[in-house]
Design an enzyme around this catalytic site. Structure first.
Site, PDB file in Angstrom:
ATOM      1  N   ARG A 169       0.893  -1.174   0.000  1.00 25.53           N
ATOM      2  CA  ARG A 169       0.000   0.000   0.000  1.00 25.53           C
ATOM      3  C   ARG A 169       0.922   1.213   0.000  1.00 25.53           C
ATOM      4  O   ARG A 169       1.678   1.430   0.957  1.00 25.53           O
ATOM      5  CB  ARG A 169      -0.916  -0.001   1.221  1.00 25.53           C
ATOM      6  CG  ARG A 169      -1.661   1.297   1.400  1.00 25.53           C
ATOM      7  CD  ARG A 169      -2.806   1.233   2.366  1.00 25.53           C
ATOM      8  NE  ARG A 169      -3.954   0.593   1.768  1.00 25.53           N
ATOM      9  CZ  ARG A 169      -5.205   0.693   2.236  1.00 25.53           C
ATOM     10  NH1 ARG A 169      -5.456   1.416   3.311  1.00 25.53           N
ATOM     11  NH2 ARG A 169      -6.203   0.075   1.638  1.00 25.53           N
ATOM     12  N   HIS A 218      -7.065   1.266  -6.708  1.00 28.97           N
ATOM     13  CA  HIS A 218      -7.373   0.361  -5.586  1.00 28.97           C
ATOM     14  C   HIS A 218      -8.067  -0.896  -6.158  1.00 28.97           C
ATOM     15  O   HIS A 218      -9.245  -1.141  -5.901  1.00 28.97           O
ATOM     16  CB  HIS A 218      -8.268   1.079  -4.584  1.00 28.97           C
ATOM     17  CG  HIS A 218      -8.333   0.428  -3.238  1.00 28.97           C
ATOM     18  ND1 HIS A 218      -7.567  -0.667  -2.897  1.00 28.97           N
ATOM     19  CD2 HIS A 218      -9.084   0.716  -2.135  1.00 28.97           C
ATOM     20  CE1 HIS A 218      -7.841  -1.017  -1.653  1.00 28.97           C
ATOM     21  NE2 HIS A 218      -8.747  -0.209  -1.169  1.00 28.97           N
ATOM     22  N   GLN A 225     -10.129  -3.578  -3.982  1.00 29.60           N
ATOM     23  CA  GLN A 225     -11.465  -3.170  -3.548  1.00 29.60           C
ATOM     24  C   GLN A 225     -12.502  -3.474  -4.624  1.00 29.60           C
ATOM     25  O   GLN A 225     -13.630  -3.868  -4.327  1.00 29.60           O
ATOM     26  CB  GLN A 225     -11.463  -1.668  -3.226  1.00 29.60           C
ATOM     27  CG  GLN A 225     -12.796  -1.156  -2.714  1.00 29.60           C
ATOM     28  CD  GLN A 225     -13.176  -1.722  -1.355  1.00 29.60           C
ATOM     29  OE1 GLN A 225     -12.396  -1.642  -0.427  1.00 29.60           O
ATOM     30  NE2 GLN A 225     -14.360  -2.303  -1.246  1.00 29.60           N
ATOM     31  N   ASP A 234     -16.818   7.519  -1.894  1.00 31.39           N
ATOM     32  CA  ASP A 234     -15.625   7.319  -1.069  1.00 31.39           C
ATOM     33  C   ASP A 234     -15.384   8.632  -0.325  1.00 31.39           C
ATOM     34  O   ASP A 234     -16.039   9.648  -0.601  1.00 31.39           O
ATOM     35  CB  ASP A 234     -14.443   6.983  -2.007  1.00 31.39           C
ATOM     36  CG  ASP A 234     -13.144   6.665  -1.287  1.00 31.39           C
ATOM     37  OD1 ASP A 234     -13.182   6.432  -0.061  1.00 31.39           O
ATOM     38  OD2 ASP A 234     -12.083   6.661  -1.942  1.00 31.39           O
ATOM     39  N   CYS A 292     -16.397   1.997  -0.011  1.00 30.39           N
ATOM     40  CA  CYS A 292     -15.265   1.108   0.291  1.00 30.39           C
ATOM     41  C   CYS A 292     -14.883   1.164   1.767  1.00 30.39           C
ATOM     42  O   CYS A 292     -14.215   0.262   2.249  1.00 30.39           O
ATOM     43  CB  CYS A 292     -14.079   1.443  -0.604  1.00 30.39           C
ATOM     44  SG  CYS A 292     -13.377   3.078  -0.318  1.00 30.39           S
ATOM     45  N   ARG A 329     -13.854  -8.360   0.870  1.00 32.62           N
ATOM     46  CA  ARG A 329     -12.418  -8.155   0.667  1.00 32.62           C
ATOM     47  C   ARG A 329     -11.678  -9.455   0.995  1.00 32.62           C
ATOM     48  O   ARG A 329     -10.740  -9.846   0.310  1.00 32.62           O
ATOM     49  CB  ARG A 329     -11.893  -7.033   1.585  1.00 32.62           C
ATOM     50  CG  ARG A 329     -12.406  -5.642   1.254  1.00 32.62           C
ATOM     51  CD  ARG A 329     -11.895  -5.138  -0.073  1.00 32.62           C
ATOM     52  NE  ARG A 329     -10.446  -5.120  -0.153  1.00 32.62           N
ATOM     53  CZ  ARG A 329      -9.665  -4.145   0.314  1.00 32.62           C
ATOM     54  NH1 ARG A 329     -10.205  -3.085   0.875  1.00 32.62           N
ATOM     55  NH2 ARG A 329      -8.340  -4.210   0.181  1.00 32.62           N
TER      56      ARG A 329
HETATM   57  N1  NVA Z   1      -9.567   7.026  -1.432  1.00 33.93           N
HETATM   58  C1  NVA Z   1      -9.266   6.516  -0.118  1.00 33.93           C
HETATM   59  C2  NVA Z   1      -9.544   5.054  -0.063  1.00 33.93           C
HETATM   60  C3  NVA Z   1      -9.328   4.427   1.293  1.00 33.93           C
HETATM   61  C4  NVA Z   1      -9.598   2.950   1.284  1.00 33.93           C
HETATM   62  C5  NVA Z   1      -7.814   6.818   0.217  1.00 33.93           C
HETATM   63  O1  NVA Z   1      -6.957   6.682  -0.667  1.00 33.93           O
HETATM   64  O2  NVA Z   1      -7.529   7.219   1.350  1.00 33.93           O
HETATM   65  N1   CP Z   2     -11.377  -0.017   1.890  1.00 34.48           N
HETATM   66  C1   CP Z   2     -10.127  -0.132   2.392  1.00 34.48           C
HETATM   67  O1   CP Z   2      -9.162  -0.351   1.664  1.00 34.48           O
HETATM   68  O2   CP Z   2     -10.063  -0.028   3.739  1.00 34.48           O
HETATM   69  P1   CP Z   2      -8.726   0.083   4.608  1.00 34.48           P
HETATM   70  O3   CP Z   2      -8.119   1.432   4.332  1.00 34.48           O
HETATM   71  O4   CP Z   2      -9.199  -0.065   6.020  1.00 34.48           O
HETATM   72  O5   CP Z   2      -7.790  -1.015   4.203  1.00 34.48           O
END
Ligand code: NVA
Ligand code: CP
Length: 306
Positions: free
Chosen positions: A104, A131, A134, A219, A259, A287
């Site tokens: 990540r 992502h 997801q 989101d 998500c 997930r």
């Molecule tokens: N768009 C959000 C998704 C979190 C799962 C982020 O990147 O923080």
């Molecule tokens: N939706 C998602 O990726 O959640 P987290 O940030 O908790 O992993």
């Protein structure tokens, strides 16, 4: 290097993606029936998190354990990754010890640079651009509740962010129409929009964008790494809050997805996750199942006895 990666939905064919979703449903059923299924005994997943996570971390770790393997959490804060060791060097070393790596990241290029030097499959657990994991869960959730998404209309409301970009890729790969309602200046990737062609349209007015939609998804307005812009975004995105009334303009059997994590009172009304049209909790659980299917697909099965 030759390993198969999952950095984007475009790394699989539509048939492979459909197979992963079907397999996710089968693995969910096996777990529901408490059937032990451990094809990845002895295999190890490394998980590198430059950003926070609840769902991604727990679903990958639990999924790997359920498949008979193990997972190691690697934070840049307490590995050499956070002290300037080149990403390619880290990839060579980590992939000589692990069987699969999930990252990540902030920059998407961290993933591609790691993958270029990795001997084992690399999975995108979220980058600033995409992502894809997801979307596996989202597509599984739609299939379970409503059947095939092919030819349906999906509406994305909010920021043209990593999730929105992955929805564009999903529209291409799963063959649905996508309408995106985001403020000007917060559009998704122009390259992906161009690639999607007629299938994806920007519809600024959220009321027009949701009309007749079979799936509405949103989101957070401020993604991880954008915290300094929070105040500006709160003001700018306010007209894009998804409410029960907005969903009433969609198809009668519309599903709502988020998500998570959610900010009630911001991108969704206080009550939206309690609405019967919301499947956000199923989506979160999926997930686990969808990523188990992905791990099974990417990682070589168990070692042979000596
Ligand atoms: N768009 C959000 C998704 C979190 C799962 C982020 O990147 O923080
Ligand atoms: N939706 C998602 O990726 O959640 P987290 O940030 O908790 O992993």
């Amino acid at each position: 290097m030759s390993a198969r990666n999952f950095l984007s939905l475009m790394d699989c064919t539509p048939a492979e993606l459909a197979g992963l979703i079907r397999r996710g449903i089968e693995l969910k059923d096996l777990r529901d029936r408490s059937v032990l299924f451990e094809p990845l005994k002895g295999r190890v997943l490394g998980m590198v998190f430059e950003k926070s996570s609840t769902r991604t971390r727990v679903s990958f770790e639990a999924g790997m354990i359920q498949l008979g393997g193990q997972a190691i959490f690697l934070s840049p804060r307490d590995t050499q990754l956070g002290r300037g060791e080149p990403i390619g060097d880290s990839a060579i070393v980590l992939s000589s010890m692990l069987d699969v790596v999930m990252l990540r990241t902030f920059k998407h290029s961290t993933l591609t640079e790691f993958a270029a030097k990795s001997r084992v499959p690399v999975i995108n657990g979220l980058s600033d651009e995409l992502h894809p994991c997801q979307l596996l869960a989202d597509m599984q959730t739609f299939l379970e509740h409503r059947g095939s998404i092919q030819g349906k209309t999906v509406t994305w409301i909010g920021d043209g962010n990593n999730m929105c970009n992955s929805y564009i890729e999903a529209a291409i790969q799963f063959d649905f129409q996508l309408r995106i309602s985001c403020p000007e200046g917060y559009d998704p990737s122009p390259a992906l929009l161009a690639q999607a062609g007629e299938r994806v349209r920007l519809v600024r007015d959220p009321r027009e964008a949701v009309r007749g939609a079979h799936l509405v998804s949103t989101d957070v307005w401020t993604s991880m790494g954008q915290e300094e812009e929070t105040a500006k975004r709160l003001e700018l995105f306010a007209p894009l809050q998804v409410t029960r009334e907005l969903l009433d303009l969609a198809a009668p059997d519309v599903l709502f997805m988020h998500c998570l994590p959610a900010h009630r009172g911001e991108e969704i009304s206080l009550d939206l996750l309690d609405d019967s049209r919301s499947v956000a909790w199923d989506q979160a659980e999926n997930r686990l199942h969808a990523q188990k299917a992905l791990l099974e697909f990417l990682v070589k099965p168990a070692y042979r006895p000596a």
